[in-house]
Scaffold this active site. Structure first.
Site, mmCIF file in Angstrom:
data_model
loop_
_atom_site.group_PDB
_atom_site.id
_atom_site.type_symbol
_atom_site.label_atom_id
_atom_site.label_comp_id
_atom_site.label_asym_id
_atom_site.label_seq_id
_atom_site.Cartn_x
_atom_site.Cartn_y
_atom_site.Cartn_z
ATOM 1 N N GLU A 111 -7.631 -49.590 22.110
ATOM 2 C CA GLU A 111 -7.458 -48.135 21.999
ATOM 3 C C GLU A 111 -7.433 -47.710 20.535
ATOM 4 O O GLU A 111 -7.920 -46.637 20.184
ATOM 5 C CB GLU A 111 -6.162 -47.688 22.689
ATOM 6 C CG GLU A 111 -6.165 -47.819 24.205
ATOM 7 C CD GLU A 111 -7.139 -46.861 24.887
ATOM 8 O OE1 GLU A 111 -8.301 -46.761 24.426
ATOM 9 O OE2 GLU A 111 -6.760 -46.248 25.882
ATOM 10 N N THR B 81 -11.858 -38.858 21.793
ATOM 11 C CA THR B 81 -10.395 -38.791 21.814
ATOM 12 C C THR B 81 -9.851 -38.510 20.411
ATOM 13 O O THR B 81 -8.903 -37.734 20.241
ATOM 14 C CB THR B 81 -9.808 -40.109 22.375
ATOM 15 O OG1 THR B 81 -10.290 -40.255 23.703
ATOM 16 C CG2 THR B 81 -8.294 -40.093 22.390
HETATM 17 N N1 HSE Z 1 -2.872 -39.679 25.793
HETATM 18 C C1 HSE Z 1 -4.180 -39.804 25.238
HETATM 19 C C2 HSE Z 1 -4.615 -38.451 24.718
HETATM 20 C C3 HSE Z 1 -5.112 -40.266 26.305
HETATM 21 O O1 HSE Z 1 -4.463 -37.478 25.457
HETATM 22 O O2 HSE Z 1 -5.086 -38.364 23.589
HETATM 23 C C4 HSE Z 1 -6.535 -40.402 25.857
HETATM 24 O O3 HSE Z 1 -7.303 -40.830 26.969
#
Ligand code: HSE
Length: 321
Positions: free
Chosen positions: A143, A195
């Site tokens: 991630e 993201t």
């Molecule tokens: N919690 C993370 C975000 C998840 O919302 O940035 C990304 O998939």
């Protein structure tokens, strides 16, 4: 679990063995629980095959159309495996074949499926040397490659299955949650939201009154799940912190939400960092009506989209053979 070593007998047993898995999509945040709640779904899922390799390190072979990096350090699955291998005393090698069905940048945990799938499969190959919590720790390195930060709200449900609460990531404190039967409608407009970009636009300060509303919703959602209280779940699916900022990236977000709720959905919102939108329903018939509403909105905009009607995946990564 540091310094785990393989005996010669174990190494011989590994040689030539490989494992195929399905690694599921996940919906992070669950609307109000930014970075702390997430659940796995039955569909879509990535298909991955991992085997022991004579070459040390990680060899990545892409079997899909996405042309993702094959250098292990730059690949989310590779980074996760490298983190795992740092805790094995002697150098071994893995060959990983990845066939992604979850489009990168779709908001349903594409990077987490790769990272989590790789370490879960490798761990099986190694005879389950690591705990699930270890695997989450390794997979979060993937991630970091994908979005610049470690977060576990896709990784944890992908590995544990079901709905998970990530109370803390440093140190890791993962709480699998009970949930009543729920149907999930997902629409993925064919645009990409990175993201890292969706995180970059967020405000760094929140007002106390908004924080109070948000933690009321998180507590309400968790209580609703534990008590099988669908009405409480629905009322708690509200996000006053993240959604108002991120929803501007998603075409006709408000209209999809309104039409889905009018069709009987309990509620829903942005899936992860978007652009996918998810809605929860009590029964399949409602979930299919919601899907039709989602399709109608994007058909009118002439925006290509994919939809799924699925359920919560209680198993997480699945071993196929
Ligand atoms: N919690 C993370 C975000 C998840 O919302 O940035 C990304 O998939």
């Amino acid at each position: 679990m540091k310094g785990t070593s393989l005996s010669g007998v174990e190494r011989d047993a590994l040689r030539g063995r490989s494992i195929t898995i399905h690694s599921p999509a996940t919906v992070a945040n669950m609307v109000c629980g930014f970075d702390v709640l997430g659940f796995a779904v039955q569909e879509p899922y990535d298909i991955m095959r991992i085997g022991f390799s004579e070459n040390k390190g990680v060899t990545i072979i892409n079997e899909d159309e996405y042309d993702l990096p094959t250098k292990p350090e730059d690949n989310v699955a590779g980074a996760a495996l490298l983190a795992m291998m740092e805790e094995l005393e002697e150098g071994i090698g893995f060959e990983l074949r990845i066939n992604k069905q979850i489009k990168p940048g779709s908001g349903v945990g594409s990077s987490a499926a790769s990272a989590a799938g790789a370490v879960v499969a490798a761990n099986r190959l190694l005879g389950e040397r690591f705990t699930k919590e270890d695997l989450v720790r390794f997979a979060m390195n993937g991630e970091k490659v994908a979005s610049g930060v470690k977060h576990a709200d896709n990784i944890a449900p992908c590995i544990y299955g079901g709905v998970t609460l990530i109370r803390s990531i440093f140190p890791l404190d993962i709480v699998p949650l009970h949930a009543p039967p729920l149907y999930v409608s997902i629409v993925h407009p064919q645009i990409e939201v990175r993201t890292s970009d969706a995180r970059g636009i967020l405000k760094q300060q929140v007002q106390l009154k908004d924080a109070i509303r948000q933690w009321g919703n998180i507590a309400g959602l968790v209580a609703g799940l534990l008590k099988n209280d669908y009405a409480l779940i629905g009322r708690s699916l509200e996000d006053v912190l993240i959604e108002p900022v991120r929803s501007i990236l998603i075409p006709d977000f408000e209209e999809i939400k309104k039409r889905s709720k009018d069709a009987g959905a309990l509620g829903g919102g942005i899936s992860g960092s978007g652009p996918s939108i998810f809605m929860l329903s009590k029964d399949e018939q409602t979930a299919r009506l919601v899907e039709q509403e989602m399709k109608a909105v994007y058909a009118r905009l002439l925006l290509d989209h994919h939809t799924y009607v699925t359920t919560i995946n209680m198993e997480g990564v699945k071993f196929i053979g």
